[in-house]
Motif scaffolding. Sequence first.
Motif, PDB file in Angstrom:
ATOM      1  N   MET A   1      31.670  19.888  13.250  1.00 39.84           N
ATOM      2  CA  MET A   1      30.768  21.026  13.362  1.00 39.84           C
ATOM      3  C   MET A   1      31.151  22.107  12.361  1.00 39.84           C
ATOM      4  SD  MET A   1      29.816  23.111  16.806  1.00 39.84           S
ATOM      5  CE  MET A   1      30.892  24.514  16.575  1.00 39.84           C
ATOM      6  N   ARG A   2      30.141  22.661  11.714  1.00 37.25           N
ATOM      7  CA  ARG A   2      30.425  23.693  10.734  1.00 37.25           C
ATOM      8  C   ARG A   2      30.495  25.056  11.439  1.00 37.25           C
ATOM      9  NH1 ARG A   2      27.297  27.034   8.032  1.00 37.25           N
ATOM     10  NH2 ARG A   2      28.024  27.842   6.050  1.00 37.25           N
ATOM     11  N   VAL A   3      31.583  25.751  11.225  1.00 40.73           N
ATOM     12  CA  VAL A   3      31.717  27.085  11.827  1.00 40.73           C
ATOM     13  C   VAL A   3      30.984  28.081  10.933  1.00 40.73           C
ATOM     14  CG1 VAL A   3      33.334  28.874  12.564  1.00 40.73           C
ATOM     15  CG2 VAL A   3      33.985  26.467  12.715  1.00 40.73           C
ATOM     16  N   GLU A   4      30.156  28.898  11.549  1.00 38.19           N
ATOM     17  CA  GLU A   4      29.400  29.856  10.745  1.00 38.19           C
ATOM     18  C   GLU A   4      30.337  30.869  10.106  1.00 38.19           C
ATOM     19  OE1 GLU A   4      25.450  32.605  11.094  1.00 38.19           O
ATOM     20  OE2 GLU A   4      26.157  31.515  12.848  1.00 38.19           O
ATOM     21  N   GLN A   5      30.182  30.997   8.812  1.00 40.63           N
ATOM     22  CA  GLN A   5      31.105  31.808   8.043  1.00 40.63           C
ATOM     23  C   GLN A   5      30.822  33.301   8.198  1.00 40.63           C
ATOM     24  OE1 GLN A   5      31.064  30.586   3.918  1.00 40.63           O
ATOM     25  NE2 GLN A   5      31.603  32.673   3.354  1.00 40.63           N
ATOM     26  N   SER A   6      31.899  34.070   8.273  1.00 40.44           N
ATOM     27  CA  SER A   6      31.723  35.515   8.337  1.00 40.44           C
ATOM     28  C   SER A   6      31.614  36.082   6.935  1.00 40.44           C
ATOM     29  CB  SER A   6      32.912  36.157   9.023  1.00 40.44           C
ATOM     30  OG  SER A   6      32.905  35.829  10.384  1.00 40.44           O
ATOM     31  N   MET A   7      30.751  37.044   6.769  1.00 37.43           N
ATOM     32  CA  MET A   7      30.652  37.714   5.475  1.00 37.43           C
ATOM     33  C   MET A   7      31.831  38.665   5.320  1.00 37.43           C
ATOM     34  SD  MET A   7      27.338  39.546   4.167  1.00 37.43           S
ATOM     35  CE  MET A   7      27.119  40.223   2.567  1.00 37.43           C
ATOM     36  N   LEU A   8      32.149  39.328   6.431  1.00 36.38           N
ATOM     37  CA  LEU A   8      33.278  40.247   6.431  1.00 36.38           C
ATOM     38  C   LEU A   8      34.210  39.889   7.577  1.00 36.38           C
ATOM     39  CD1 LEU A   8      34.765  43.013   5.870  1.00 36.38           C
ATOM     40  CD2 LEU A   8      33.260  43.949   7.620  1.00 36.38           C
ATOM     41  N   SER A   9      35.485  39.894   7.283  1.00 36.15           N
ATOM     42  CA  SER A   9      36.433  39.661   8.351  1.00 36.15           C
ATOM     43  C   SER A   9      37.636  40.580   8.159  1.00 36.15           C
ATOM     44  CB  SER A   9      36.807  38.174   8.317  1.00 36.15           C
ATOM     45  OG  SER A   9      37.908  37.941   9.113  1.00 36.15           O
ATOM     46  N   MET A  10      37.858  41.445   9.134  1.00 36.55           N
ATOM     47  CA  MET A  10      39.028  42.328   9.106  1.00 36.55           C
ATOM     48  C   MET A  10      40.014  41.728  10.101  1.00 36.55           C
ATOM     49  SD  MET A  10      37.129  46.064   9.131  1.00 36.55           S
ATOM     50  CE  MET A  10      38.481  47.044   8.469  1.00 36.55           C
TER      51      MET A  10
ATOM     52  N   LYS B   1      28.733  38.701  10.380  1.00 34.53           N
ATOM     53  CA  LYS B   1      28.071  37.640   9.609  1.00 34.53           C
ATOM     54  C   LYS B   1      26.977  38.203   8.719  1.00 34.53           C
ATOM     55  CE  LYS B   1      28.570  34.689  13.617  1.00 34.53           C
ATOM     56  NZ  LYS B   1      27.799  34.278  14.779  1.00 34.53           N
ATOM     57  N   LYS B   2      26.594  37.409   7.735  1.00 36.78           N
ATOM     58  CA  LYS B   2      25.459  37.759   6.879  1.00 36.78           C
ATOM     59  C   LYS B   2      24.196  37.852   7.739  1.00 36.78           C
ATOM     60  CE  LYS B   2      23.382  35.433   2.866  1.00 36.78           C
ATOM     61  NZ  LYS B   2      22.752  36.360   2.061  1.00 36.78           N
ATOM     62  N   GLY B   3      23.389  38.863   7.501  1.00 31.74           N
ATOM     63  CA  GLY B   3      22.127  38.992   8.240  1.00 31.74           C
ATOM     64  C   GLY B   3      22.296  39.399   9.694  1.00 31.74           C
ATOM     65  N   GLU B   4      23.467  39.928  10.003  1.00 34.51           N
ATOM     66  CA  GLU B   4      23.722  40.318  11.391  1.00 34.51           C
ATOM     67  C   GLU B   4      23.817  41.845  11.508  1.00 34.51           C
ATOM     68  OE1 GLU B   4      27.018  39.195  14.754  1.00 34.51           O
ATOM     69  OE2 GLU B   4      27.828  39.701  12.797  1.00 34.51           O
ATOM     70  N   VAL B   5      23.309  42.374  12.631  1.00 33.68           N
ATOM     71  CA  VAL B   5      23.590  43.771  12.965  1.00 33.68           C
ATOM     72  C   VAL B   5      24.627  43.733  14.080  1.00 33.68           C
ATOM     73  CG1 VAL B   5      22.666  45.995  13.681  1.00 33.68           C
ATOM     74  CG2 VAL B   5      21.194  44.408  12.435  1.00 33.68           C
ATOM     75  N   HIS B   6      25.786  44.274  13.787  1.00 35.84           N
ATOM     76  CA  HIS B   6      26.903  44.165  14.718  1.00 35.84           C
ATOM     77  C   HIS B   6      27.257  45.556  15.254  1.00 35.84           C
ATOM     78  CE1 HIS B   6      30.508  41.562  15.853  1.00 35.84           C
ATOM     79  NE2 HIS B   6      30.706  42.717  16.441  1.00 35.84           N
TER      80      HIS B   6
ATOM     81  N   GLY C   1      47.461  44.497   7.899  1.00 36.67           N
ATOM     82  CA  GLY C   1      46.239  43.727   8.093  1.00 36.67           C
ATOM     83  C   GLY C   1      45.540  43.375   6.792  1.00 36.67           C
ATOM     84  N   GLU C   2      44.575  42.439   6.886  1.00 33.81           N
ATOM     85  CA  GLU C   2      43.855  41.995   5.702  1.00 33.81           C
ATOM     86  C   GLU C   2      42.349  42.126   5.888  1.00 33.81           C
ATOM     87  OE1 GLU C   2      45.720  38.889   7.092  1.00 33.81           O
ATOM     88  OE2 GLU C   2      47.414  40.203   6.576  1.00 33.81           O
ATOM     89  N   ILE C   3      41.683  42.241   4.753  1.00 30.65           N
ATOM     90  CA  ILE C   3      40.223  42.259   4.764  1.00 30.65           C
ATOM     91  C   ILE C   3      39.732  41.102   3.886  1.00 30.65           C
ATOM     92  CG2 ILE C   3      38.156  43.580   4.157  1.00 30.65           C
ATOM     93  CD1 ILE C   3      39.818  46.131   4.587  1.00 30.65           C
ATOM     94  N   TYR C   4      38.850  40.271   4.450  1.00 32.49           N
ATOM     95  CA  TYR C   4      38.263  39.168   3.698  1.00 32.49           C
ATOM     96  C   TYR C   4      36.767  39.393   3.551  1.00 32.49           C
ATOM     97  CZ  TYR C   4      42.602  36.675   4.689  1.00 32.49           C
ATOM     98  OH  TYR C   4      43.919  36.309   4.762  1.00 32.49           O
ATOM     99  N   ILE C   5      36.250  39.158   2.346  1.00 37.09           N
ATOM    100  CA  ILE C   5      34.805  39.183   2.168  1.00 37.09           C
ATOM    101  C   ILE C   5      34.409  37.819   1.621  1.00 37.09           C
ATOM    102  CG2 ILE C   5      32.896  40.210   0.863  1.00 37.09           C
ATOM    103  CD1 ILE C   5      34.369  42.872   1.167  1.00 37.09           C
ATOM    104  N   ASP C   6      33.476  37.150   2.275  1.00 37.39           N
ATOM    105  CA  ASP C   6      33.113  35.764   1.947  1.00 37.39           C
ATOM    106  C   ASP C   6      34.364  34.896   1.813  1.00 37.39           C
ATOM    107  OD1 ASP C   6      30.385  36.317   1.971  1.00 37.39           O
ATOM    108  OD2 ASP C   6      30.432  36.986  -0.114  1.00 37.39           O
ATOM    109  N   ASP C   7      35.277  35.072   2.745  1.00 40.34           N
ATOM    110  CA  ASP C   7      36.516  34.292   2.790  1.00 40.34           C
ATOM    111  C   ASP C   7      37.503  34.552   1.655  1.00 40.34           C
ATOM    112  OD1 ASP C   7      36.462  33.177   5.237  1.00 40.34           O
ATOM    113  OD2 ASP C   7      35.504  31.300   4.615  1.00 40.34           O
ATOM    114  N   GLN C   8      37.243  35.556   0.857  1.00 39.46           N
ATOM    115  CA  GLN C   8      38.178  35.924  -0.211  1.00 39.46           C
ATOM    116  C   GLN C   8      38.953  37.162   0.244  1.00 39.46           C
ATOM    117  OE1 GLN C   8      38.443  34.623  -3.467  1.00 39.46           O
ATOM    118  NE2 GLN C   8      37.118  32.940  -2.753  1.00 39.46           N
TER     119      GLN C   8
END
Length: 501
Positions: free
Chosen positions: A1-10, A31-36, A62-69
């Motif tokens: 199963m593919r896990v939906e990727q986060s656009m931003l992850s803190m 996530k992309k296209g999400e209102v959180h 801590g770290e911040i990832y954008i599109d897994d980078q």
Amino acid sequence: MRVEQSMLSMRNISKAFNGITVLDSVDFSVKKGEVHALMGGNGAGKSTLMKILTGVYTADQGEIYIDDQLVEIKNTDDARKNYISMIFQEFSLIPTLTVAQNIFLTREDKTSIGLLNDKECIAKTRKLLQDLEVDIDPNELVGNLGVGYWQMTEIAKALSQETKILVMDEPTASLTKKETEILFSFINQLKSKGYAIIYISHRMDEILEICDRITILRDGKHVATEDCKQIDLDMVIQHIVGSGMDKAFEWVERDYDKNTAPVLEVKNLSLGSKVQDVSFNLFPGEIVGIAGLMGSGRTETVSAIFGTGPKDSGDIIVKGEKKTIKNASDAVKAGLALIPEDRRVQGLVLEHSVKENIMLPILSKMQKGLLIDDKKANKVANDFVKKLNIKTDDIYKTTNLLSGGNQQKIVLAKWLANDPSVLMLDEPTIGVDIGAKTEIVDVIRELADSGKAILVISSELPELLALSDRVLVMHEGRIVKELQRREINTEEELQHAIQGF
Ligand SMILES: Nc1ncnc2c1ncn2[C@@H]1O[C@H](COP(=O)(O)OP(=O)(O)OP(=O)(O)O)[C@@H](O)[C@H]1O
Ligand SMILES: [Mg+2]
């Protein structure tokens, strides 16, 4: 199963100020296209977490990832390079510049000589404002605009640069219902274009309307992330408040002497079509609520009484004596106080301490000889901090370091310190969290019990019903109905009265 990727992850974000932990290993992703939605009590750490994302503060850990980078955000420029924009809770506009100048102030749209390229700025601003469906002239000075338009200008500013992640910190706190609707349809557009939107608000109704997921912080810790379809109000309150809040908004019938003379009499107050022949009395110890739709004349009525807004005619009688009230200082002398709707902009000297702000209107009462009685002043300030549960390290903390909701409580304290006989409050709990709302409701009741007459405007009916002994319903500038609280059985009944059924 593919896990939906986060656009931003803190991940694992921690932050302390002067040794006090404000964020403790917080995880947060969008996530992309999400209102959180990001929720939590006043001082929970929401704004701080977002200021770390936007480079205003740097995290201790801590770290911040954008599109897994993995990305490094050390300042606001880094945030901009990563397409992150934020609309701040405190306004960041400069009143003496135009709308267009404010929007392009910090940007590279400059001509060869380094000045703002006015023509292009104005054209771009006009286009942006058109997209937002707001009717503001790009050449207007920001200082001349109402608070609602400041907010729209802030939004236009955030969107004027290329953005993928947009943070909104309580964007609707000063918007009218119509402006809020425009904002929501705009958010939906951004969502369908694939933006990730982080939405900070204390208002559950808004969150349920436009958000997909919700994350709740409490005392700097992550407590829950849920799908908005899976949540209900009780659960959210539980997460925000922690060990539970039992008595939410319960009305208790209050006993006060109904046979004394009124402390305030308003007779035939009029202002064009906005306020038409409004008359009512307020008795000592009584809490009267004004209900009505946006634009029904509630705010105009109280500001006409207080002298901060215009009136065509009408008499204001305080304790049997007719008063000429032309401005706020006349009103204060007559024993009135008004906590206005747009207090976030008006009420505080942000560079001053909690104590200094509370002392401002009562300095003369704190004098001992030529000096201020510091012991007395500290006691008064500390009492208010305790009574209103203001979250601050001590009374010497500069107010701009407090969270937004706690700043609002200081405005309330400031007006209460002056000990008025009539207290008018316009939307007293906008921007304060669910827990603090009940605290404010309790404080208002206590004040009434001590003999003050209280007039409250609130668009939140549960709050109005919890507080009022009597409700005046306004519609198109007139008082169309007067109800004793005990005659109102449900919120729906009041809603019907307001809508004019
Ligand atoms: N620059 C600063 N220096 C010292 N303390 C700070 C600073 N910024 C924030 N704090 C403290 O950090 C805590 C969290 O504040 P934050 O503004 O993040 O709260 P919030 O969740 O946004 O609350 P609100 O809903 O009231 O806006 C508060 O206790 C605040 O006083
Ligand atoms: Mg905040």
